[in-house]
Scaffold this active site. Sequence first.
Site, PDB file in Angstrom:
ATOM      1  N   PRO A  60       0.828  -1.210   0.000  1.00 31.29           N
ATOM      2  CA  PRO A  60       0.000   0.000   0.000  1.00 31.29           C
ATOM      3  C   PRO A  60       0.862   1.260   0.000  1.00 31.29           C
ATOM      4  O   PRO A  60       1.854   1.345   0.720  1.00 31.29           O
ATOM      5  CB  PRO A  60      -0.806  -0.134   1.302  1.00 31.29           C
ATOM      6  CG  PRO A  60      -0.829  -1.597   1.590  1.00 31.29           C
ATOM      7  CD  PRO A  60       0.488  -2.125   1.103  1.00 31.29           C
ATOM      8  N   GLU A  61       0.458   2.225  -0.797  1.00 32.75           N
ATOM      9  CA  GLU A  61       1.204   3.477  -0.886  1.00 32.75           C
ATOM     10  C   GLU A  61       0.603   4.511   0.061  1.00 32.75           C
ATOM     11  O   GLU A  61      -0.389   4.250   0.746  1.00 32.75           O
ATOM     12  CB  GLU A  61       1.224   3.945  -2.337  1.00 32.75           C
ATOM     13  CG  GLU A  61       1.853   2.893  -3.248  1.00 32.75           C
ATOM     14  CD  GLU A  61       1.961   3.318  -4.710  1.00 32.75           C
ATOM     15  OE1 GLU A  61       1.993   4.530  -4.995  1.00 32.75           O
ATOM     16  OE2 GLU A  61       2.023   2.417  -5.576  1.00 32.75           O
ATOM     17  N   LYS A  96       4.722   5.125   4.253  1.00 35.05           N
ATOM     18  CA  LYS A  96       4.053   3.834   4.107  1.00 35.05           C
ATOM     19  C   LYS A  96       3.902   3.098   5.430  1.00 35.05           C
ATOM     20  O   LYS A  96       3.550   1.913   5.448  1.00 35.05           O
ATOM     21  CB  LYS A  96       4.840   2.950   3.129  1.00 35.05           C
ATOM     22  CG  LYS A  96       4.928   3.522   1.718  1.00 35.05           C
ATOM     23  CD  LYS A  96       5.704   2.590   0.807  1.00 35.05           C
ATOM     24  CE  LYS A  96       5.837   3.151  -0.589  1.00 35.05           C
ATOM     25  NZ  LYS A  96       6.598   2.249  -1.478  1.00 35.05           N
ATOM     26  N   ASN A 139       5.071   2.509  -6.498  1.00 35.72           N
ATOM     27  CA  ASN A 139       5.209   2.200  -7.916  1.00 35.72           C
ATOM     28  C   ASN A 139       4.035   2.694  -8.755  1.00 35.72           C
ATOM     29  O   ASN A 139       4.208   3.119  -9.897  1.00 35.72           O
ATOM     30  CB  ASN A 139       5.387   0.688  -8.104  1.00 35.72           C
ATOM     31  CG  ASN A 139       6.042   0.356  -9.429  1.00 35.72           C
ATOM     32  OD1 ASN A 139       6.959   1.027  -9.865  1.00 35.72           O
ATOM     33  ND2 ASN A 139       5.545  -0.699 -10.085  1.00 35.72           N
ATOM     34  N   ARG A 159      11.469  -2.706 -10.135  1.00 34.86           N
ATOM     35  CA  ARG A 159      10.023  -2.511 -10.213  1.00 34.86           C
ATOM     36  C   ARG A 159       9.565  -2.448 -11.665  1.00 34.86           C
ATOM     37  O   ARG A 159      10.249  -1.892 -12.524  1.00 34.86           O
ATOM     38  CB  ARG A 159       9.626  -1.207  -9.512  1.00 34.86           C
ATOM     39  CG  ARG A 159       9.834  -1.213  -8.001  1.00 34.86           C
ATOM     40  CD  ARG A 159       8.933  -2.241  -7.339  1.00 34.86           C
ATOM     41  NE  ARG A 159       8.996  -2.181  -5.893  1.00 34.86           N
ATOM     42  CZ  ARG A 159       8.198  -1.443  -5.131  1.00 34.86           C
ATOM     43  NH1 ARG A 159       7.281  -0.683  -5.682  1.00 34.86           N
ATOM     44  NH2 ARG A 159       8.326  -1.471  -3.830  1.00 34.86           N
TER      45      ARG A 159
END
Length: 316
Positions: A2-3, A50, A224, A303
Amino acid sequence: MPEGPSVRKFQLLTSPFVGQVVAKVGGSSRKLNVNDLNALRLQDSQVHGKNLYLAFGAAEGPFGSTAEETALQREADCGAHCPAQGQQGQAGAPHPHSQDEELQEAHHSRSEAPEAAEGRGNWLRVHFGMFGSVRANEFSRASRANKRGDWKDPVPRLVLHFESGGFLVFYNCRLLWCSSPRADPASDILSVEFHRGRALRALCAPDPICYTLLEQRYFSGLGNIIKNEILYLARIHPLTPGSLLALSDLERLLDCAVQFSSEWLHNKLRGQGLHPQVYQKQQCPLGHPLMKGTFGPLGGFKRLTWWCPQCQPAVL
């Protein structure tokens, strides 16, 4: 994992429980003795990038209004209230970890180094894995069968029942006691203290811009999904060295980062989903085919990146 916008929503779910005493605990955490939380009072809830931080103290000890006022003020500053709570359930007995879940959590948490254990403090650090989440007064239910074809609900890592009758459920996360939140609000893209000047200096580095954006030292909470979307919005190729970009381009990229993150948070609080323009897409909004690659610094975490060669031309 989760961002920043998602973790902000998790914090808003926990803040109504600040000031309440834990009456019963459950969960499958191996890193934490969940029984240590029994009969403690939740004193504060904070989010930094985060990571979610929860402060606990003795229920019999003094509990001033400062922490409550801080939590309420934080909600007011965000201009939103906690989403509607679902039906109440009951905490099940602790279950062993799912092996797949542990592997996913360890793999996707590697890009942000965990804090070293420093002895028992009164702050509980919650670092979420790929599918980490927090639920208030409801349990997560399986939306599809797993690889074995079984319909199994996710196993909570921690369940906190409070004397008020409400409860919080934490999924796919790592739990660690610490003495205080280790964070710099100036690096948090959703903080009012976010330092644009320092962020711009970081973006000027000769490294590919997609590497710098994921540096939590300068862009805490930026992940990302945000990276892919804002590079497209700013029309910047992900592998462009920051030192080759004009200051106006970097300013526009930073504006996109803050605006996109804020709008994503507001949509989450309204119960609306994210509609990405390039992340995991085949075409950009203009109909151009997208390219996909796996990029990351040497020896660092790689990523997936999506970009449009026409809208985001390479800089030679």
